[in-house]
Structure formats: structure tokens, C-alpha cells
Design a protein around this motif. Sequence first.
Motif, mmCIF file in Angstrom:
data_model
loop_
_atom_site.group_PDB
_atom_site.id
_atom_site.type_symbol
_atom_site.label_atom_id
_atom_site.label_comp_id
_atom_site.label_asym_id
_atom_site.label_seq_id
_atom_site.Cartn_x
_atom_site.Cartn_y
_atom_site.Cartn_z
ATOM 1 N N GLY A 228 -35.624 -1.054 -42.533
ATOM 2 C CA GLY A 228 -34.544 -1.435 -43.440
ATOM 3 C C GLY A 228 -34.598 -0.737 -44.784
ATOM 4 O O GLY A 228 -34.168 -1.294 -45.799
ATOM 5 N N GLY B 152 -31.736 -1.771 -40.985
ATOM 6 C CA GLY B 152 -31.163 -1.163 -42.183
ATOM 7 C C GLY B 152 -29.693 -0.841 -42.039
ATOM 8 O O GLY B 152 -28.985 -1.350 -41.169
ATOM 9 N N VAL C 274 -35.078 3.677 -41.901
ATOM 10 C CA VAL C 274 -33.825 2.937 -42.052
ATOM 11 C C VAL C 274 -33.652 1.923 -40.928
ATOM 12 O O VAL C 274 -33.373 0.743 -41.167
ATOM 13 C CB VAL C 274 -32.637 3.910 -42.101
#
Length: 375
Positions: free
Chosen positions: A339, A255, A335
Motif C-alpha cells: 500500500g 494500494g 504499491v
Amino acid sequence: MRQKLSNIYRLGVKELWSLWRDPTMLVLILFTFTFAVYSSATSMPDTLHMAPIAIVDEDQSPLSQRIVSAFYPPQFTPPAMISAPQIDPAMDAGTYTFVLQIPSGFQRDVLAGRPAEIQLNTDATRMTQAFSGSGYIQQIVLGEANAFVQRYRARTSLPVDIELRARFNPTLDKSWFGSLSQIINQISLLSIVLTGAALLRERERGTIEHLLVMPVTPFEIMMSKVWSMGLVVLLASLLSVHLIVRAVLGVPIAGSLTLFFVGAGLVMFATTSMGIFMATLARNMPQFGMLAVLVLLPLQMLSGGTTPRENMPEFVQTVMLAAPTTHFVVLGQAVLFRGAGLPVVWPQLLAIFVIGAAFFALALARFRKAISSMA
């Protein structure tokens, strides 16, 4: 307002210079975001990795040779072929964690449908490897035996087959999880330790009295420590992600790092406030160290970074919702691993901000009381 911001900035610069002159803290920061992250990712104590195994093949049949060839790195070392009298001395010396003994006539009994037994000797003093390795070996032996029997008896397999798709970590590499989880833990640890140590340094060196006679408020003093120590931890963690996690370990980031470090900045707003609050309770660094152990261990072990929160009692899960690190672990894993974007993690960002504001208000009230008592 301009004067307040100027005071906060100059006092923060003073904290940075004070930290620069403290070699112990500099070594701690360097160690925490380099060697500690690397060792946590590569040690993998809960993973079967290059476990030493020996095999006693008394059958010398195609089936036994098939079983021998099924053990290979990285789970096991290449099997050492030994004789039965060598089992006990080798196990006593700790040379092998596992010794698999295949008896004579094993293939004949398997093909005839008679009960066939294989003896597995395990060094249980290596508890983690012994537990997971025994399961691995059982699966390998049964899998090879079933495949061998199906070829000779022409058994048809079931019409249902399961295809495994491991998302977010296709190779099931534990270093991916270990390194990123360690960075999440170290951000909370260092932000508490550095801010608490900064305030205690002021008290031990007598410079807190100098601040009391200056035209600065407790809010400005506290904010200067929050932004300066938070900046140090933020930069150290950013360098660790790029230099250790990405460059050395080769772990991909799924991410946005910007979104992750926005969350890190918010959680440091809360944890630095916790560090200041703890420093007002302690009179010296040894007391602060003991108090930090009581706070940091639950934060790291019960926030979900080490053990999934779903495995914890309901009471612990509910109580730990008041800890900023709980929401930060959820945000960081979403994150960095999956992602996730802002539409997914905004509840965690909001929760961290609310908890941080509450901790900051509590720490400021306590800090003002401590300052007034000194005056």
C-alpha cells in the motif's frame, strides 16, 4: 504540432484495427491475462498443498494417535492408515508422497526418556514437495511429542515466546503473490511482443513502403505503435486485475491502482521501445521470437519478480538496474502488496522514466536507420 499529433493518433488507430484482425495475437492477449495469471496463482509449485500421506501406526498409543490427527488439509490429505507390508508397493506405485512409520513401543520410550525413532519414507521424485514436506512433518512430530511429554512430566515452558505477525499477507497465501507478480511480468512481455510484431507485420505485408511515401516521420510511426500497443496492454492488465485477481481469486489490493498503472504506463514506454528496437534487428517473426526469448527470460527471472534480488550475485544486481522491469517490480510490490504511496515509489518512477527515455532514443535512432535503408 497539431498535425504531428493527428498523424500519431491516426496511425495508432490503424495499428489497433490491424491487431483486431489478427486472431493469434488476440488469443495470446486473452490467454496471458486470464489463464496464465490464474494458473500461476493456483498451481503454487513451491508450496506443500494436499500432499498424499500414509501412516503405519504400530504403537496404537495416545501419542501416536495425537500425531496422526495432526496431519490435515491444506498441507496434507487426511492420512491413510496402512500396514508395514503395504509401504513398498504404495511407494512404488506413487500413491503416497510420504509414509510415516511409528514403531511399537514409541510412547513408552518417549516417556521413559529413551531414544525413540520414527521412520519417514519420502518419494524424492516429487522434489519440491519432498523437500518442504519433510521439514513440515519433522516439525509436526516433534511438536506433538514435546507437548505430550510436557503434559505428563509437567515441564515448564521457557519465559520467552515468539508471536508471529505476518504483515501484508496474514494467511501466507501464495496466490496473492503469484497472481500479482504474473501481471507485472505479463505487462513487460506483451508490450515487447505486440510492438515488435506490429512493426514486423508492416514489413511482411509491405505496408511499410506505403508509410515511407506518406508525409509522416519515423518518430510519428514509432509513437503510434507505442501508444496503441501500450493502450491494449494497459486495458488488458486492468481487466485482469479486476476480473481475475479480485473477482475470481479474491486477492485484495493494498494500494492505489492508479499509481500502479502510472508506473505500468511508464514501463511500457520503455518496453515498447525495446520491442521496436528488437524488431529492427530481426528480419521475420521467427527471428524476433528467438531474440525475444533471450531478452524476456532475463527480464522476468532477474528483475526480482520470481527470485528476490538479494539472493543474486552483486554483479547481476548492478547490471539489472538498467532494466526498467527491475524498478517496476519494486514499485508494483510496494504499491500492490504494502500500500505504498507516491512519496515511497517516486524514485522508481523516475528511474523507469529515465531508462524509458534512453531506450526510446536508441530505438528511434535504429528505426530511422532501418527506414532510410528501405528507402
